[in-house]
Write an enzyme that holds these catalytic residues in place. Structure first.
Site, short mmCIF file in Angstrom:
data_model
loop_
_atom_site.label_atom_id
_atom_site.label_comp_id
_atom_site.label_asym_id
_atom_site.label_seq_id
_atom_site.Cartn_x
_atom_site.Cartn_y
_atom_site.Cartn_z
N LYS A 103 -33.91 -28.20 1.74
CA LYS A 103 -34.10 -29.64 1.91
C LYS A 103 -35.46 -30.09 1.39
O LYS A 103 -36.34 -29.29 1.10
CB LYS A 103 -33.88 -30.02 3.38
CG LYS A 103 -32.42 -29.91 3.77
CD LYS A 103 -32.08 -30.71 4.98
CE LYS A 103 -30.57 -30.82 5.14
NZ LYS A 103 -30.19 -31.56 6.36
N ARG B 11 -27.09 -23.85 9.05
CA ARG B 11 -26.27 -24.38 7.95
C ARG B 11 -27.05 -24.14 6.67
O ARG B 11 -28.06 -24.77 6.41
CB ARG B 11 -26.00 -25.87 8.16
CG ARG B 11 -25.04 -26.47 7.13
CD ARG B 11 -24.75 -27.92 7.47
NE ARG B 11 -23.78 -28.52 6.57
CZ ARG B 11 -24.09 -29.12 5.42
NH1 ARG B 11 -25.38 -29.20 5.04
NH2 ARG B 11 -23.15 -29.64 4.64
#
Length: 307
Positions: free
Chosen positions: A238, A272
């Site tokens: 991210k 995740r």
């Protein structure tokens, strides 16, 4: 509904219902970390940039993730990020064939990443075991769909409507506000008929949060885990990793793994992740360090004569 919670220790959140049956698989989240692999059937996903948009590529990526040790496969057909709205029928056509193909080949847990109740319903019928809702059950119809099934739900924190631009997010205390939102949405899920042993929470790293917010959530992840439900950390590749390390999307694996390990030690029980094999190794190593699992084998300095 209120449940008593055991006292937490380092790496061990006070889980209300640690032993979960998800699909055909059983997890004891008091001493187990599950790895959720990301497979996006979208041409504009932030990380893979459409590499698994084609049906065959999506199925191959999912089965490769299973071979690499993934516990859960998360199939997405519509990103949360700003962009044109995708018709429900188109999202269904993207995710359902992949879910069906995976279910024919594997008993792995299948998750569908969607904020559309109809997509969730169709996905559950096709074999999905989890609904990963990035809007945190803002649509009351979603809670009803999940309550009327055996599926688990991931309740995720976000501020914006899906696919819309949102201005600079501000928080007084990001962790406290995220935990408060998740607590309220958990109560909504319970009131809607979703039992507590089918609820998972996710603070939503980078979803309407800047890098400082996401770092704070990682550092204080124990406060999310303290809600008592298995907590998911979606930290893979991210922007908060990229901005912290000055790394482009393709060079964030090491930083993502570091964030994942810190999240685990602060109570995360589901990761995740995109890079499955590396993530599985990081999770299993952290489990062993925390005393949750035994090494695969013991050989070094275990004999009368060691070389």
């Amino acid at each position: 509904m209120t449940a008593s919670r055991p006292t937490a220790s380092f790496g061990s959140p006070p889980l209300i219902a640690p032993i979960r049956t998800i699909g055909s698989q059983s997890f004891d989240f008091s001493q187990r970390v599950a790895v959720m692999a990301v497979v996006n059937r979208t041409p504009d996903s932030f990380y893979d940039r459409g590499s698994t948009f084609a049906f065959d590529a999506a199925v191959a990526a999912a089965l490769a993730a299973v071979a690499d040790g993934a516990d859960i496969i998360d199939i997405g057909g519509a990103p949360f990020a700003p962009g044109p709205e995708l018709a429900v029928a188109d999202e269904v056509n993207r995710v359902i064939p992949v879910i069906e193909a995976i279910r024919e080949s594997s008993d792995v847990v299948i998750s569908v990443d969607t904020f559309q109740p109809e997509v969730a319903r169709r996905s559950i019928e096709a074999g999905a075991d989890v609904v990963n809702d990035t809007t945190g059950l803002r649509n009351p119809d979603m809670a009803a769909v999940i309550a009327d099934s055996k599926a688990h739900v991931v309740i995720t924190h976000s501020l914006a409507e899906p696919r819309t631009v949102y201005g600079r997010p501000t928080y007084g205390d990001v962790v406290a506000e995220v935990a408060d939102f998740l607590g309220r949405q958990v109560n909504l899920a319970l009131a809607s008929g979703i039992p507590e042993n089918r609820i998972i929470v996710d603070p939503g790293h980078d979803l309407n949060k800047n890098t400082l917010h996401s770092l704070e959530l990682t550092r204080r992840f124990s406060e999310i885990a303290a809600l008592g439900y298995p907590a998911l950390a979606a930290v893979s590749n991210k922007d908060f990793v990229g901005e912290t390390l000055d790394r482009d999307r393709g060079d964030r694996v090491a930083g993502s793994l570091a964030a994942a390990v810190v999240a685990i030690t602060n109570g995360a029980r589901i990761l995740r992740m995109h890079n499955v094999r590396e993530s599985v190794d990081a999770a299993r190593m952290t489990e062993a360090i925390l005393g949750f699992r035994e090494p695969a084998y013991l050989r070094h300095n275990m004999g009368d004569r060691n070389e």
